[in-house]
Design a protein around this motif. Structure first.
Motif, mmCIF file in Angstrom:
data_model
loop_
_atom_site.group_PDB
_atom_site.id
_atom_site.type_symbol
_atom_site.label_atom_id
_atom_site.label_comp_id
_atom_site.label_asym_id
_atom_site.label_seq_id
_atom_site.Cartn_x
_atom_site.Cartn_y
_atom_site.Cartn_z
ATOM 1 N N UNK A 24 8.663 66.177 39.735
ATOM 2 C CA UNK A 24 8.043 65.909 40.923
ATOM 3 C C UNK A 24 7.529 64.625 40.945
ATOM 4 N N UNK A 25 7.562 64.070 42.164
ATOM 5 C CA UNK A 25 6.959 62.455 41.782
ATOM 6 C C UNK A 25 5.408 62.600 41.262
ATOM 7 N N UNK A 26 5.038 62.038 40.409
ATOM 8 C CA UNK A 26 3.951 61.351 40.169
ATOM 9 C C UNK A 26 3.269 61.380 40.762
ATOM 10 N N UNK A 111 -6.352 58.755 27.764
ATOM 11 C CA UNK A 111 -6.811 57.861 29.164
ATOM 12 C C UNK A 111 -5.915 56.903 29.024
ATOM 13 N N UNK A 112 -5.786 56.067 27.784
ATOM 14 C CA UNK A 112 -5.029 55.057 27.615
ATOM 15 C C UNK A 112 -3.749 55.737 28.234
ATOM 16 N N UNK A 113 -2.875 56.676 27.947
ATOM 17 C CA UNK A 113 -1.898 57.199 27.558
ATOM 18 C C UNK A 113 -0.903 57.139 29.167
ATOM 19 N N UNK A 114 -2.692 57.378 30.560
ATOM 20 C CA UNK A 114 -2.533 57.924 32.121
ATOM 21 C C UNK A 114 -2.381 56.392 32.567
ATOM 22 N N UNK A 115 -2.674 55.361 31.847
ATOM 23 C CA UNK A 115 -2.998 54.449 31.806
ATOM 24 C C UNK A 115 -1.636 53.135 31.644
ATOM 25 N N UNK A 116 -0.629 54.053 31.148
ATOM 26 C CA UNK A 116 0.306 53.017 31.004
ATOM 27 C C UNK A 116 1.282 52.814 31.659
ATOM 28 N N UNK A 122 7.500 58.322 31.555
ATOM 29 C CA UNK A 122 8.781 58.984 31.542
ATOM 30 C C UNK A 122 9.879 59.080 30.637
ATOM 31 N N UNK A 123 9.797 58.215 29.477
ATOM 32 C CA UNK A 123 10.359 58.708 28.478
ATOM 33 C C UNK A 123 9.129 59.998 27.460
ATOM 34 N N UNK A 124 8.805 60.599 28.162
ATOM 35 C CA UNK A 124 8.299 61.448 27.720
ATOM 36 C C UNK A 124 8.099 62.664 28.341
ATOM 37 N N UNK A 125 8.628 62.420 29.732
ATOM 38 C CA UNK A 125 8.499 63.152 31.154
ATOM 39 C C UNK A 125 9.768 64.582 30.438
ATOM 40 N N UNK A 135 4.630 65.476 33.392
ATOM 41 C CA UNK A 135 5.123 65.970 34.879
ATOM 42 C C UNK A 135 4.133 67.207 35.171
ATOM 43 N N UNK A 136 4.207 68.217 35.731
ATOM 44 C CA UNK A 136 3.351 69.072 36.373
ATOM 45 C C UNK A 136 3.990 70.401 35.891
ATOM 46 N N UNK A 137 3.749 71.019 35.942
ATOM 47 C CA UNK A 137 3.952 72.685 35.382
ATOM 48 C C UNK A 137 3.331 73.216 36.725
ATOM 49 N N UNK A 138 4.229 74.930 36.568
ATOM 50 C CA UNK A 138 3.870 75.809 37.931
ATOM 51 C C UNK A 138 4.633 75.105 38.964
ATOM 52 N N UNK A 139 6.081 74.780 38.345
ATOM 53 C CA UNK A 139 6.083 73.882 40.177
ATOM 54 C C UNK A 139 8.035 74.696 39.783
#
Length: 366
Positions: A24-26, A111-116, A122-125, A135-139
């Motif tokens: 799903x979208x970020x 926090x630094x990871x999510x600031x990327x 997405x390299x780690x999707x 990504x997201x879980x339970x989708x």
């Protein structure tokens, strides 16, 4: 060369995959593109919002356990743990022995990871056949309502289960911060295991032995700000499939809420404390004396929030059922015997919906 390839192949087969989650979208990117709107697929159903009853006055009643006293055999603290697990299913831990620097380092790395930039993250999707990664879980359905959060999931222990392709190489201090914190969270969890063993009528190392090989997964949750926080939910109400969950909260933002006394109680952060909660496995082992409690995460309009959850679980092949030491002669057995890996896969194949996933393990007399 043939032996090398065979060994690698064998090692890869040992790394289990417990479920899938549709891409799903970020949410973070949705907010960056347009912070003034909330897409319909994130808007909570009206009936869900109507059941909201916030019991803020009970926040101060959530038990606080001093781990230094508990681990040294303090009987009053052991009784406090019993009450916390029986009446609340949640408690905060202080004097746990994890250095403030370790806690701050892992929060900072997250926090630094999510600031990327998105393309870097997405390299780690997550792969199509796994829930490790970004990504997201339970989708599980394109039609379901989505949570207002992005996550990063990694299996930490046993180390042979690690899929390092999902472990971010940037920021450069990320992996070390996760390693050090996870080792300490594991220690804290095992100390609580020892006390729970005693409370459930066993020797202090029996609960850990029952797990065969303790598994630990780490989920970093990122909750972006939302212009209409009353319309969305960070994480839908659910109970954890773990034995025990160790949560590191944001010290400055309250978001976690637990179900208690027919309403939602906010868990106000204590500086450097950890939040622990009983998982479904303990509910089964204790024959319902200790129940896993529904909880959820809420968002706010002003500040993004990060939390870091460590899930401590049995090996897939362990069969869980009520322990003989927890079944009173006047009491019915309430739960079926089930292979833990089967229960976990069943839970991950569904969207989060309270404790509905635990119907699989309840007997008709429950």
């Amino acid at each position: 060369m043939g032996v090398e390839v065979e060994n690698v192949s064998t090692r890869e087969k040992e790394k289990p995959s417990w479920g899938i989650s549709l891409p799903v979208d970020s949410v973070q990117e949705i907010v960056r593109r347009d912070p003034t709107s909330v897409p319909e697929k994130y808007v909570r159903d009206k009936e869900c919002k109507e059941t909201d009853k916030i019991l803020s006055h009970l926040s101060s009643a959530i038990p606080v356990i001093d781990l230094s006293l508990l681990s040294s055999g303090h009987k009053d603290e052991l009784n406090e743990l019993d009450v916390a697990c029986r009446d609340w299913g949640f408690f905060q831990i202080i004097n746990h022995g994890i250095a403030t620097e370790v806690l701050q380092n892992v929060k900072c790395a997250a926090a630094k990871f999510f600031e990327l930039p998105l393309e870097e993250k997405k390299k780690y999707s997550m792969a199509m056949n796994d829930i490790q990664g970004y990504g997201q879980v339970y989708v599980v359905s394109e039609k379901q309502k989505l949570d207002w959060a992005d996550v990063l999931v990694m299996v930490v222990y046993p180390t042979r289960f690690r899929k390092l392709e999902y472990w971010p190489m940037t920021p450069p201090d990320f992996i070390n911060a996760v390693e050090v914190y996870s080792m300490e969270a594991n220690r804290v969890g095992q100390e609580i295991f020892a006390s729970l063993s005693l409370l459930m009528g066993m020797e202090n190392d029996d609960l850990l032995k029952l797990h065969n090989e303790l598994m630990q997964a780490l989920r970093i949750n990122y909750y972006p700000t939302c212009c209409r926080p009353d319309q969305v939910i960070g994480v839908s109400p659910h109970s954890d499939t773990s034995t025990l969950t160790v949560l590191l909260q944001d010290d400055s933002v309250t978001g976690l809420q637990i179900w208690h006394s027919s309403g939602w109680v906010p868990v106000e952060p204590l500086p450097d404390a950890l939040v622990l909660n009983v998982g479904d496995v303990i509910e089964v082992l204790s024959n319902g004396r200790y129940k896993s409690i529904e909880h959820r995460a809420m968002t706010n309009e002003n500040k993004a929030r990060i939390s870091i959850a460590s899930f401590l679980c049995p090996n897939d092949d362990v069969e869980i059922e009520p322990l003989k030491s927890t079944i009173d002669s006047q009491q019915n057995v309430r739960y079926k015997k089930i292979r833990y890996g089967d229960f976990l896969k069943h839970s991950l194949s569904r969207k989060m919906d309270g404790k509905s996933h635990t119907e699989l393990i309840k007997l008709d007399n429950e």
